[in-house]
Design an enzyme around this catalytic site. Structure first.
Site, mmCIF file in Angstrom:
data_model
loop_
_atom_site.group_PDB
_atom_site.id
_atom_site.type_symbol
_atom_site.label_atom_id
_atom_site.label_comp_id
_atom_site.label_asym_id
_atom_site.label_seq_id
_atom_site.Cartn_x
_atom_site.Cartn_y
_atom_site.Cartn_z
ATOM 1 N N PHE A 161 0.839 -1.195 0.000
ATOM 2 C CA PHE A 161 0.000 0.000 0.000
ATOM 3 C C PHE A 161 0.873 1.243 0.000
ATOM 4 O O PHE A 161 1.786 1.375 0.818
ATOM 5 C CB PHE A 161 -0.912 0.007 1.237
ATOM 6 C CG PHE A 161 -1.851 -1.151 1.290
ATOM 7 C CD1 PHE A 161 -3.149 -1.034 0.823
ATOM 8 C CD2 PHE A 161 -1.438 -2.390 1.775
ATOM 9 C CE1 PHE A 161 -4.011 -2.117 0.848
ATOM 10 C CE2 PHE A 161 -2.286 -3.475 1.810
ATOM 11 C CZ PHE A 161 -3.588 -3.343 1.341
ATOM 12 N N LYS A 162 0.578 2.146 -0.929
ATOM 13 C CA LYS A 162 1.227 3.449 -0.951
ATOM 14 C C LYS A 162 0.177 4.470 -0.531
ATOM 15 O O LYS A 162 -0.742 4.785 -1.282
ATOM 16 C CB LYS A 162 1.756 3.768 -2.347
ATOM 17 C CG LYS A 162 2.465 5.123 -2.435
ATOM 18 C CD LYS A 162 2.854 5.458 -3.869
ATOM 19 C CE LYS A 162 3.565 6.795 -3.960
ATOM 20 N NZ LYS A 162 3.873 7.187 -5.356
ATOM 21 N N ILE A 163 0.339 4.982 0.675
ATOM 22 C CA ILE A 163 -0.642 5.891 1.246
ATOM 23 C C ILE A 163 -0.099 7.312 1.167
ATOM 24 O O ILE A 163 0.897 7.645 1.823
ATOM 25 C CB ILE A 163 -0.968 5.524 2.706
ATOM 26 C CG1 ILE A 163 -1.377 4.046 2.813
ATOM 27 C CG2 ILE A 163 -2.051 6.443 3.253
ATOM 28 C CD1 ILE A 163 -2.630 3.674 2.031
#
Length: 300
Positions: A161-163
């Site tokens: 996940f790239k938040i």
């Protein structure tokens, strides 16, 4: 995925055509910077200014040129699920470590619902390559934590996940707490502008630009080893340059640094993206010089 995972810029000649030899040099520079991995065809690669044929050319060129020296993520975002699936298959066939995609959207008003977003990720997951979900404001699609956790639990390939939404640290903390072992790699983005808070929240790395990836890694590593003071000290050194990149330059910053360092010959950006104003560029280079980044000396 830990450390720094820079997005590779896409170089063009002054006439706007792809600079394929320059692309190879960009990748070599990133490898020599000590990056832990690389992402291609992302927003900071100007993917929205590339034709489908150019995307395929760059996917093949980049993965073959890297030759496994560092792992690569291929961005495959598209509103059409069938297109995203085909891009995922190509990336897998060429040896990519993972693919990254945003929720399906097309402009301001055509956005995937939570169920449609789930279904697209599920279809891409059937290709059998790990997925990084990019939670970015650009899509205009809200991805609540419970949806992200559901996808991580129910779709085997959804692992990373790239938040990079507003309040990223709070979202990362909730994602990790609720998703547990299903959240394999929680990363932050946005050039590392909120990196320290995000690392404190549990991020394992940063997907930054290719401007100073070695410095980004020098923040992540001591933090992961429990030496937060060292991480803060390094972060304070790079924050003026990171802030200038994030707020003033965007993806044009890495290109400017690489032209200065002889990696590429042109920092051309395709219309309608304007060139970086000279005073803004000069200030950027001035902020980077004390850091002596690999990007500004690799080709000298």
């Amino acid at each position: 995925m830990t450390g720094s995972w820079p997005v590779a810029p896409t170089p063009f000649h002054d006439d706007g055509s792809l600079d394929e030899a320059g692309m190879a040099r960009v990748l070599d520079c990133i490898v020599d910077s000590g990056a832990d991995g690389v992402c291609i065809l992302a927003n900071f690669s100007e993917q929205f200014l590339l034709s489908d044929d150019e995307r395929e050319t760059l996917t093949k060129l980049c993965l073959r040129h890297l030759g496994g020296r560092i792992p690569a993520i291929v961005t495959i975002s598209h509103y059409a699920t069938d297109v995203a699936v085909a891009r995922a298959q190509l990336a897998k066939d060429l040896g990519a470590r993972a693919v990254m995609l945003m929720a399906p959207y097309h402009g301001a008003l055509m956005k995937g619902t939570p169920q449609q977003t789930f279904e697209q990720m599920q279809r891409v997951g059937e290709v059998g390559i790990p997925i990084m979900i990019q939670d970015a404001p650009l899509s205009g699609v809200e991805l609540p934590v419970d949806l992200l956790v559901r996808m991580a639990r129910e779709i085997e390939m959804v692992q990373h996940f790239k938040i990079e939404c507003p309040g990223a640290a709070t979202k990362l903390r909730a994602l990790i707490e609720q998703g547990g072992e299903h959240i394999v790699s929680p990363l932050d983005g946005e050039e590392g502008i909120t990196q320290l808070a995000d690392l404190d929240a549990g991020a394992t790395g940063t997907m930054c630009s290719a401007m100073i990836p070695e410095w980004i890694g020098r923040v992540v590593l001591p933090h992961a080893q429990g030496n937060r003071d060292a991480a803060v000290e390094t972060y304070a050194k790079i924050l003026p340059a990171v802030n200038h990149e994030n707020r003033q330059c965007g993806f044009r910053a890495a290109k400017a640094a690489m032209v200065e360092g002889g990696v590429i010959r042109s920092d051309f950006c395709r219309h309608p993206v304007p060139p970086l104003p000279a005073p803004t560029r000069d200030e950027l280079i001035g902020l980077l010089r004390p850091l002596d980044p690999v990007s500004m000396r690799w080709g000298r």
